[in-house]
Design an enzyme around this catalytic site. Structure first.
Site, short mmCIF file in Angstrom:
data_model
loop_
_atom_site.label_atom_id
_atom_site.label_comp_id
_atom_site.label_asym_id
_atom_site.label_seq_id
_atom_site.Cartn_x
_atom_site.Cartn_y
_atom_site.Cartn_z
N THR A 79 58.09 23.36 8.18
CA THR A 79 56.96 23.44 9.32
C THR A 79 56.91 21.45 8.84
O THR A 79 55.89 21.13 10.12
CB THR A 79 55.99 23.33 8.17
OG1 THR A 79 55.48 23.54 7.18
CG2 THR A 79 55.48 25.24 8.58
N GLY A 140 50.22 31.18 1.50
CA GLY A 140 49.70 29.60 0.78
C GLY A 140 49.32 29.87 0.05
O GLY A 140 47.63 30.06 0.74
N HIS A 363 38.73 60.48 53.28
CA HIS A 363 39.48 61.49 51.72
C HIS A 363 40.93 61.72 51.98
O HIS A 363 41.41 61.73 53.39
CB HIS A 363 38.82 62.93 51.07
CG HIS A 363 38.14 63.21 52.23
ND1 HIS A 363 36.63 64.07 51.82
CD2 HIS A 363 38.53 63.69 53.19
CE1 HIS A 363 36.37 64.51 52.76
NE2 HIS A 363 37.78 64.66 53.67
N ASN A 386 53.34 53.51 58.43
CA ASN A 386 54.14 51.95 59.21
C ASN A 386 55.24 51.92 58.76
O ASN A 386 55.50 50.42 59.37
CB ASN A 386 53.26 50.89 58.45
CG ASN A 386 52.95 51.40 56.68
OD1 ASN A 386 54.01 52.69 56.42
ND2 ASN A 386 52.49 50.89 55.84
#
EC number: 2.7.7.23
Length: 460
Positions: A79, A140, A363, A386
């Site tokens: 780090t 830590g 529906h 389509n």
């Protein structure tokens, strides 16, 4: 006003996640962990924001864009080494620098502000954000002397048995005097069990120089939760979801069972909307006021205006205008636009279609690649055909048309205003204004046909 800077740590690989995706890009309630962190950092009005990247650097940079600058950690050496990569971007900056991990998505901007204020009030060179952990395993530990002054931070693998009994843990968030931070980082060594350059060693270096080192203990341990495993990711998501749902309820939304309702971080919901159990609302969805979202509905990237009713349906990337309703068991696919006072009943699928005000599709119907006007009635079992096997084609239906049940509309066709299509028709040509189209075989009855059957069916 003192200048504020931020460094976000996002270079780790995250091997315990066992994932091809960089750890910090795993999502919590619709946003990557590092995006959550950056959003809260931005809210504290930083002069400079630097994100440390390493593994998957290009992916992290693509996700965050130009909201931050980047420094690359090519080798994962700890780090302290990671923070040092930001020196070229921050070496001339004054003021304070916040350091936060990109895998801690639950931190709030208010906590960062409190840390800054405490740091300044103590006149500290470095301030550690700490918390009391019910189970400190893996964290830590913050070691204090009898006067409560921080002596050091010791990592789990380097801690003695006595130190491992300490419950005050280092959250991985720090506030440092920027210039003193980088000066101290050059003195950090890797003489430890991991052979890494620990950022926490900066604390001891500052103390040895006579600088003030402080520790601010936050109240909410959950906020400091780091994510290193899938289990921790699930826990962080649970905490974030509770926070999101609580905020919506505070804003006037009724969520019947918050523990069984999933709402992403980017969702907006108006007051007096009711959400039943089992609902998922995801992406950049906006829901208006006085809506009803029924149980087991799933909603993605939708715009839903006021007083819309959704019953057990799947909606995605479309618009429902005010006072319309859908369901149960219907599906809005992308690029659908549903007008006001429209009724879409059960088992209706709409894709890339616009449906005008007050039109009813009761529906068992598919509406794809079509524009339907106002005040149309679409009967049961209608299919807008389509696709010809190669291309998609469009159909237009005018206002106040009537489409009878079990009709097939073979695109491309134009169905004019106030026209009528008889039930059972297969329409391949345009239908003109005020016309009725019938496209079906004429019925023929065969007298005495029963007796011609090869045998008489049983029970008839």
């Amino acid at each position: 006003m003192t200048t504020k800077n931020a460094i976000i740590m996002a270079a780790g690989k995250g091997t315990r996640m066992k994932s091809k995706l960089v750890k910090v890009l795993h999502q919590v309630c619709g946003k990557s962990m590092v995006d959550h962190v950056l959003t809260q950092v931005e809210a504290t009005h930083m002069a400079n924001i630097v994100t440390i990247v390493g593994h998957g650097a290009k992916d992290v940079e693509a996700a965050l864009g130009d909201r931050t600058e980047y420094a690359v950690q090519t080798e994962q050496l700890g780090t302290g080494h990671a923070v040092l990569q930001a020196e070229s971007l921050l070496k001339d900056a004054d003021g304070m620098t916040l350091i936060v991990s990109g895998d801690t998505p639950l931190f709030k901007a208010e906590t960062f502000e409190e840390l800054f204020e405490y740091h300044q009030a103590k006149g500290a060179a470095g301030t550690i954000l700490t918390s009391k952990a019910p189970n400190p395993q893996g964290y830590g530990r913050v070691v204090r002397n009898r006067l409560g002054i921080v002596e050091k931070i010791v990592e789990q693998k380097d801690a003695t048995k006595e130190e491992q009994e300490i419950h005050e843990i280092n959250t991985g968030v720090y506030c440092f005097d920027n210039q003193k931070l980088f000066a101290a980082l050059h003195e950090v060594t890797n003489d430890n069990a991991q052979g890494e350059y620990y950022l926490t060693d900066v604390i001891q270096i500052m103390k040895n120089q006579g600088d003030v080192v402080a520790a601010y203990q936050m109240d909410d341990f959950d906020e400091s939760m780091g994510v290193n495993t899938r289990a921790a990711l699930a826990q962080a998501t649970k905490v974030m979801q509770q926070r999101i749902n609580a905020q919506h309820m505070e804003n006037g939304v009724s969520i019947i069972n918050p523990d069984d309702t999933y709402i992403d971080a980017g969702v907006k919901i108006g007051a007096d909307t009711i959400i039943e159990p089992g609902v998922l609302i995801k992406g950049h969805t906006t829901i208006g006021e006085d809506c009803f979202i029924g149980a087991h509905s799933e909603i993605h990237d939708m715009v839903i205006e006021d007083r819309v009713r959704v019953t057990a349906s799947f909606l995605e990337d479309s618009i429902m205008h005010a006072d319309s309703n859908i369901g149960p068991y219907s599906h809005l696919r992308p690029q659908a636009e549903i007008g006001e006072h429209v009724h879409l009943g059960n088992f209706v699928e709409v894709k890339k279609a616009k449906i005008g005000n007050r039109t009813k599709v009761g529906h068992l119907t598919y509406v794809g690649d079509a524009t339907l006007g106002q005040d149309i009635n679409v009967g049961c079992g209608v299919v807008f055909v389509n696709y010809d096997g190669v291309n998609k084609h469009h159909t237009n239906v005018g206002d106040s048309a009537f489409i009878g049940s079990n009709s097939n509309i073979i695109a491309p066709v134009e169905v004019a205003d106030h026209s009528f299509i008889a039930a059972g028709s297969t329409i391949t040509d345009d239908v003109n204004f005020h016309d009725m189209a019938i496209a079906r075989a004429r019925q023929t009855n065969k007298p005495d046909f029963w007796g011609r059957l090869p045998h008489e069916p049983e029970n008839m």
